[in-house]
Design an enzyme around this catalytic site. Structure first.
Site, short mmCIF file in Angstrom:
data_model
loop_
_atom_site.label_atom_id
_atom_site.label_comp_id
_atom_site.label_asym_id
_atom_site.label_seq_id
_atom_site.Cartn_x
_atom_site.Cartn_y
_atom_site.Cartn_z
N LEU A 41 1.10 -1.33 0.06
CA LEU A 41 -0.01 0.09 -0.02
C LEU A 41 0.93 1.28 0.09
O LEU A 41 1.74 1.35 0.78
CB LEU A 41 -0.92 -0.09 1.45
N ASP A 42 0.89 2.17 -0.94
CA ASP A 42 1.67 3.40 -1.13
C ASP A 42 1.75 3.89 0.19
O ASP A 42 0.92 4.00 1.11
CB ASP A 42 1.37 4.09 -2.28
N HIS A 43 2.98 4.67 0.54
CA HIS A 43 2.92 5.39 1.46
C HIS A 43 1.95 6.52 1.71
O HIS A 43 1.41 6.93 2.92
CB HIS A 43 4.51 6.24 1.73
#
Length: 179
Positions: A41-43
């Site tokens: 999950l992207d930052h």
């Protein structure tokens, strides 16, 4: 062991970061030893992240052939029209090829935890919320799909993977779930 974790905005889906200055990682949340993220999950995205110490289970959770649908609540800039929603449902063409068909619907603004930092509010630019359920998981796919139909993503929250939901978990909290 399978862990549901509500990943806060700005946290990396790994336990170490070699950048300077170091960014927040999963190491700061008291997770059990020897677990790792089953997927990413992207930052700048929030919500459900599954962690496990079982490589086979991680593979079954992340491999598109096992069809674990992932559901997202997406705050977008603009007012979605039926053509844009239909394009998302049919699949859009991205620079790495067409996406699979997606369940896409407009939803009322969900009751979510506050984001830190908050999404920038602009009085002259409307926003709306969508629910998207995908059967694949390419890099930054949801953001690229909404941008492709003219609805840039402002906030992205994954709320479910298969039958596991983030319901009841505050950002940074986790719980054991049955695999």
């Amino acid at each position: 062991m399978l862990i549901a974790f509500n990943k806060p905005y700005g946290v990396l889906c790994q336990f170490t970061d070699r950048s300077e200055p170091p960014r927040p990682t999963l190491a700061g949340f008291g997770l059990p030893p020897d677990v790792y993220a089953a997927g990413r999950l992207d930052h700048d995205s929030e919500g459900l992240l599954l962690l496990t110490e079982d490589g086979g289970l991680a593979h079954r959770l992340t491999d598109p052939r096992h069809k674990q649908p992932k559901t997202y609540w997406v705050q977008v800039e603009g007012e979605p029209n039926e053509e844009q929603l239909a394009a998302l449902r049919c699949g859009v063409v991205l620079n790495d090829g067409p996406t699979r068909p997606t369940d896409a619907a407009r939803i009322a603004a969900p009751a979510l935890w506050p984001r830190d930092p908050p999404v920038r509010f602009r009085k002259t630019v409307p926003d709306a919320w969508l629910q998207l359920t995908l059967g694949e998981g390419r890099n930054r796919q949801v953001r690229r799909m909404t941008a492709a139909v003219g609805l840039p993503t402002l906030r992205l929250v994954r709320v479910a993977i298969g039958g596991v939901r983030v319901d009841g978990l505050a950002p940074g909290a986790w719980r054991l779930v049955a695999p």
